[in-house]
Design a protein around this motif. Sequence first.
Motif, short mmCIF file in Angstrom:
data_model
loop_
_atom_site.label_atom_id
_atom_site.label_comp_id
_atom_site.label_asym_id
_atom_site.label_seq_id
_atom_site.Cartn_x
_atom_site.Cartn_y
_atom_site.Cartn_z
N GLU A 67 6.51 -36.49 -92.19
CA GLU A 67 6.97 -35.10 -92.30
C GLU A 67 6.34 -34.22 -91.22
OE1 GLU A 67 7.87 -33.31 -96.39
OE2 GLU A 67 6.20 -34.68 -96.72
N GLU A 70 7.96 -35.11 -87.96
CA GLU A 70 9.31 -34.52 -87.93
C GLU A 70 9.22 -33.00 -87.64
OE1 GLU A 70 13.14 -33.83 -87.91
OE2 GLU A 70 12.19 -35.80 -87.73
N ALA A 71 8.25 -32.32 -88.28
CA ALA A 71 8.10 -30.88 -88.05
C ALA A 71 7.80 -30.62 -86.57
CB ALA A 71 6.97 -30.32 -88.92
N GLN A 75 10.54 -28.84 -83.91
CA GLN A 75 10.17 -27.59 -83.22
C GLN A 75 10.15 -27.79 -81.71
OE1 GLN A 75 9.86 -24.47 -84.38
NE2 GLN A 75 9.59 -23.92 -82.21
N PRO A 92 7.64 -19.54 -85.77
CA PRO A 92 6.59 -20.35 -86.44
C PRO A 92 5.27 -19.59 -86.57
CG PRO A 92 7.75 -21.68 -84.82
CD PRO A 92 8.21 -20.27 -84.61
N ALA A 332 4.30 -24.90 -86.32
CA ALA A 332 5.29 -25.55 -87.19
C ALA A 332 4.63 -26.68 -87.99
CB ALA A 332 6.45 -26.09 -86.36
N VAL A 333 3.73 -27.41 -87.32
CA VAL A 333 3.03 -28.50 -88.01
C VAL A 333 2.09 -27.94 -89.08
CG1 VAL A 333 1.36 -30.37 -87.70
CG2 VAL A 333 3.27 -30.13 -86.11
N LYS A 336 3.97 -26.92 -92.12
CA LYS A 336 4.37 -28.10 -92.91
C LYS A 336 3.15 -28.67 -93.66
CE LYS A 336 7.87 -29.83 -93.29
NZ LYS A 336 8.86 -29.65 -94.38
#
Length: 462
Positions: A67, A70-71, A75, A92, A332-333, A336
Motif C-alpha cells: 500500500e 502504491e501510494a 503520487q 498531499p 502521500a506515503v 497512507k
Amino acid sequence: MPPLSNLATRDVETLVHPYINLASFRESGPLIIERGQGIYVYDTDGKAYIEGMAGLWCTALGYGNEELVEAATAQMRKLSFAHLFTGRSHDPAIELAEKLKEIAPVPISKVFFCNSGSEANDSQVKLVWYLNNALGRPKKKKIVSRIKAYHGVTVAAASLTGLPANHRDFDLPLPGFLHTGCPHHYRCGEDGESEEDFATRLAAELDALIVKEGPDTVAAFIAEPVMGAGGVIVPPQTYFEKIMAVCAKHDVFMISDEVICGFGRLGTRFGCEKLGFRPHSISIAKALSSAYLPIAGVMIPEAMYQALLAESKKIGVFGHGFTYGGHPVSAAVALKAIEIYARDRIIENAAERAPRFQARLQALGQHPLVGEARGLGLIGGLELVADKTSKRSFMPQHGVGARTVQFAEAEGLIVRSVLGDVLTLSPPLIISVPEIDELFDRLARAFDKTLDWVARERIAQS
Ligand SMILES: Cc1ncc(COP(=O)(O)O)c(C=O)c1O
C-alpha cells in the motif's frame, strides 16, 4: 578476517559510513542488505535477519508494504515534485498537515515540513530564536538539552545532542547550548535514592541551571520522551511533571523530540502521551512515513505561529525552508502510513504486545552479562556490564557491545550497540508475539556466545 567480497570492497572504496570506526571498517567491511519483507531483511547471500531495530527505529510497518509502494508510485505518476516555497503548494502536503493537526496530542496550529529529524530539531532552534526576537526578548536564546540526548547531527541539532562523539573535534556544541542531567536512575541515581527523589533532584538541577544562566537568557528545553540513541533511557516516575513545572516557572518553551517515540513506539500515538507531559511543539520524522521515504516536521503551536507571522511581516519574508520539505511523494506515503496505523490498529496492537516484549526483555536482564534491562512499549535496552553487583562497565576498547551485535547477526538478528555497551531493540510495530519470542531466543543465544567469548578472552577481569 575473511577477504571482502567484490561488492564490499567497492563499498569500502567509495562510501563514508556514519557511526563506525572508519579505520577498522576497512577490514571488517559492510553487512549489505538487499531486500526486506515483513520484519525480515535479507543480505546478498540470501540470509534472513529479524530487523530488531526497524532500520534506525523507523520502519514501523516493516518491509514490503504494497500500500505504501502504491501510494508512492501513484503520487509520483501524478506529480513527482512540487515545493512549498513562495506560496506554492500541493494537496498531499495540505492533507498531511491537516491530518497531523487532527491527531496531535496538544493544540497545534501549523506544520512545517522538512526531511530529517536533524532538520526538524535545527528548525525548532531557529523558530524559538525567531519567536523570542518577535516577542522583543533578544537575550532569551539559550537552549537546554540533556546529557546523552540524541537530537541529530546538523550543527544546531548536534549541539543539542549530548553525546561526546557528536561534539569531539567537530568544535561543538555551539555557545548557548546547555546540557542538564540525564534521567538515568541506574547510572545517575544516588545510593538508596528513589526514582521520585531522583526526578526531584533532576528538576532542581534544571531550575538551578536556568537561575544561574539567568531565566531571561534561557529560551527552550528539548527532550525525547524515552531517550533512544543515548541508550534507551526511560525517565524516572514523575520526571516530566517536575521538569514541566520548572519550564513553566521560567517561561521556557518545551519541545518534545518525538522522532523515535512518535507514531506508536511506546504504545501511544505520541511519546508525551505515554509519559504524561504537554510540550509546546513537537518534532516528528521516522515512523511518520514508516521510513519508506524521508519526511519530517515541526508541529507548531498558535502562539509561535503568530510570532512567525509578525516577524515575516516585519522582515518581508520567512527566510527558512528546504527544497524537499513536504515533498509530495513523501507526504502521500506519510498520509497512507497514518491511515494504516489507524485502520489496522497498529498502535493498539503494539501496545497489546508490549507486555510480552517487556517480559522477555526483563527475563534477558537476568543474564550474567546484563546490568540493566529497560524499556517501554516496543523499545528496549540491555546494558552489558563486566560486574553486575558493582555495575562496572566493560572497557570500551574491548568492544563487547559490538561483538554481541556480530554474534546476533550470526544468529540472524539485527540489533545495535550504543555508547556504554547498551544493546538496543526497536522492532517494527507489526511484530507478532511468536516473532517477539524468536527475536529474544536469538538474542539470548548471542548473549551466551558473548559470555563464552568474554570468559575465553578474560575480558571481564580487565
Ligand atoms: C530522537 C531523535 N531525534 C533526532 C534524530 C535525527 O534524525 P535524522 O537522523 O533523521 O536526522 C534521531 C535519529 O535517530 C533521533 O533518534
